[in-house]
Design an enzyme around this catalytic site. Structure first.
Site, mmCIF file in Angstrom:
data_model
loop_
_atom_site.group_PDB
_atom_site.id
_atom_site.type_symbol
_atom_site.label_atom_id
_atom_site.label_comp_id
_atom_site.label_asym_id
_atom_site.label_seq_id
_atom_site.Cartn_x
_atom_site.Cartn_y
_atom_site.Cartn_z
ATOM 1 N N GLY A 147 -0.691 1.362 -3.058
ATOM 2 C CA GLY A 147 -1.524 0.265 -3.522
ATOM 3 C C GLY A 147 -1.662 -0.799 -2.450
ATOM 4 O O GLY A 147 -0.917 -0.819 -1.464
ATOM 5 N N CYS A 148 -2.611 -1.702 -2.653
ATOM 6 C CA CYS A 148 -2.886 -2.728 -1.640
ATOM 7 C C CYS A 148 -1.771 -3.774 -1.570
ATOM 8 O O CYS A 148 -1.241 -4.051 -0.476
ATOM 9 C CB CYS A 148 -4.235 -3.382 -1.914
ATOM 10 S SG CYS A 148 -4.480 -3.948 -3.616
ATOM 11 N N TYR A 149 -1.390 -4.341 -2.709
ATOM 12 C CA TYR A 149 -0.276 -5.292 -2.702
ATOM 13 C C TYR A 149 1.017 -4.638 -2.196
ATOM 14 O O TYR A 149 1.716 -5.214 -1.353
ATOM 15 C CB TYR A 149 -0.041 -5.866 -4.103
ATOM 16 C CG TYR A 149 -1.052 -6.873 -4.584
ATOM 17 C CD1 TYR A 149 -1.294 -8.049 -3.878
ATOM 18 C CD2 TYR A 149 -1.747 -6.670 -5.771
ATOM 19 C CE1 TYR A 149 -2.210 -8.988 -4.339
ATOM 20 C CE2 TYR A 149 -2.669 -7.603 -6.242
ATOM 21 C CZ TYR A 149 -2.897 -8.756 -5.522
ATOM 22 O OH TYR A 149 -3.805 -9.687 -5.981
ATOM 23 N N THR A 151 1.422 -2.249 -0.098
ATOM 24 C CA THR A 151 1.357 -2.065 1.351
ATOM 25 C C THR A 151 1.751 -3.339 2.075
ATOM 26 O O THR A 151 2.584 -3.320 2.995
ATOM 27 C CB THR A 151 -0.063 -1.632 1.774
ATOM 28 O OG1 THR A 151 -0.355 -0.353 1.196
ATOM 29 C CG2 THR A 151 -0.178 -1.527 3.288
ATOM 30 N N SER A 152 1.183 -4.463 1.670
ATOM 31 C CA SER A 152 1.483 -5.723 2.362
ATOM 32 C C SER A 152 2.946 -6.123 2.184
ATOM 33 O O SER A 152 3.592 -6.587 3.129
ATOM 34 C CB SER A 152 0.560 -6.842 1.863
ATOM 35 O OG SER A 152 0.861 -7.223 0.536
#
Length: 344
Positions: A147-149, A151-152
């Site tokens: 997911g995007c969150y 990953t960060s």
């Protein structure tokens, strides 16, 4: 030439994949599908593709039949059956959704309201964070794109957890995302008058990325890691910035922390650890596959603060999926991803 297809090609993630793949020199897009726009030409749906492609949205079976690699860009719960067909046909599946990100079925049922449809398939899927699992990805034919969150946040914490330098509980992850992270479907929260000139937390304490982050971080630390994760919507199209607060087990100086990060990421070209004193920002990673990390200390509270910035649609989704494909197929990892953020 390797043929690549996309199932769910007209959502934001799917269309971003298409945009990037059209500039990839080693592949050819064989077929794409979209339930919402079946039979329609892509450039009639998204005018930015005019003159660049004559792709027409076809059916899912044709995408599987015609391609060697298939990206599935679908809502939760829709990829499992499709991925099974892809794997049965000896093709590579890179799933952009959440269906294969969690290994624990009870946890998955709690957050997504259903059991695994194909438990055996879950056992062979690999979590597609290249900076963590590159060798496993290389040998896999089923990738769960993160997911995007997550990953960060995961990229921000991996070096500290691998070196067992921080306490595994009490980690706070305060993340802000552009509205593309909510997808293309209409929503009151992302309606222009609601989001413009506004800044809103949402799904407080109940965002579905929480168990994904905790599972991956726990695996890294080899102990149970718990986080407090609060996402927010920024009135911008794309980008994520996560501010992560954690407590060191023992006193440590910022120079030592910085060296740990630069040593870990020195051969990982898409992660840039900024010089001490610099602060990561969305602007400098927008429209790229890069992650920028800046490191800080709150001396008053003996607290480490990590800032991690990515483009949610590229490193947080489509770009990372292509990075995974490149690894599996033996291409250069940056093939099709040599992207530099615009200066303004």
């Amino acid at each position: 030439m390797i043929k690549v297809g996309i199932i769910g090609a007209t959502g934001y993630v799917g269309v971003e994949l298409l945009r990037l793949l059209l500039n990839h020199s080693q592949i050819e897009i064989g077929a794409i599908s979209s339930v919402s726009f079946d039979g329609q030409e892509l450039d009639s749906i998204y005018k930015n593709f005019l003159g660049r492609t004559n792709l027409i949205c076809t059916n899912m079976n044709e995408v599987i039949e015609k391609n060697d690699v298939i990206f599935t860009a679908l809502p939760p719960g829709l990829s499992e059956d499709i991925a099974t067909k892809i794997i049965e046909n000896n093709k590579i599946c890179i799933d952009m959704g959440a269906d294969f990100r969690l290994s624990n079925e009870e946890e998955y049922k709690y957050w997504y309201g259903k059991n695994f449809s194909h438990p055996k398939l879950h056992k062979q899927s690999i979590y597609g964070l290249p900076e963590l699992n590159k060798e496993k990805i290389r040998k896999s034919s089923l990738i769960a794109n993160p997911g995007c969150y997550p990953t960060s946040i995961e990229l921000g914490l991996i070096p500290l957890l691998k070196n067992l330098l921080i306490k595994p509980n009490g980690i706070i992850c305060d993340s802000k995302s552009g509205t593309t992270g909510s997808g293309r479907s209409l929503s009151l929260n992302t309606h222009f008058p609601e989001e413009n000139e506004n800044f809103t937390p949402y799904k407080i304490g109940e965002h579905r990325h929480t168990p994904e982050i905790e599972e991956i971080l726990s695996n890294i630390a080899n102990t149970k890691v718990t986080i407090t994760f609060t996402p927010h919507l920024l009135p911008i199209n794309r980008g994520i910035i996560s501010t992560i607060y954690c407590t060191p087990k023992e006193k440590i100086d910022l120079n030592s922390i910085h060296k740990i990060y630069t040593d870990f990421y020195k051969d990982k070209e898409f992660v840039n650890v900024l010089p001490l004193g610099d602060i990561a920002s969305i602007k400098n990673v927008k429209l790229s596959n890069n992650c920028h990390i800046s490191l800080h200390l709150n001396h008053r509270k003996d607290q480490i603060i990590i800032i991690s910035a990515i483009d949610n649609m590229i490193k947080g989704a489509a770009g990372q999926a292509i990075q995974n494909m490149n690894i599996i197929l033996g291409f250069k990892e940056n093939e099709g991803l040599n992207l530099i953020s615009p200066a303004f």
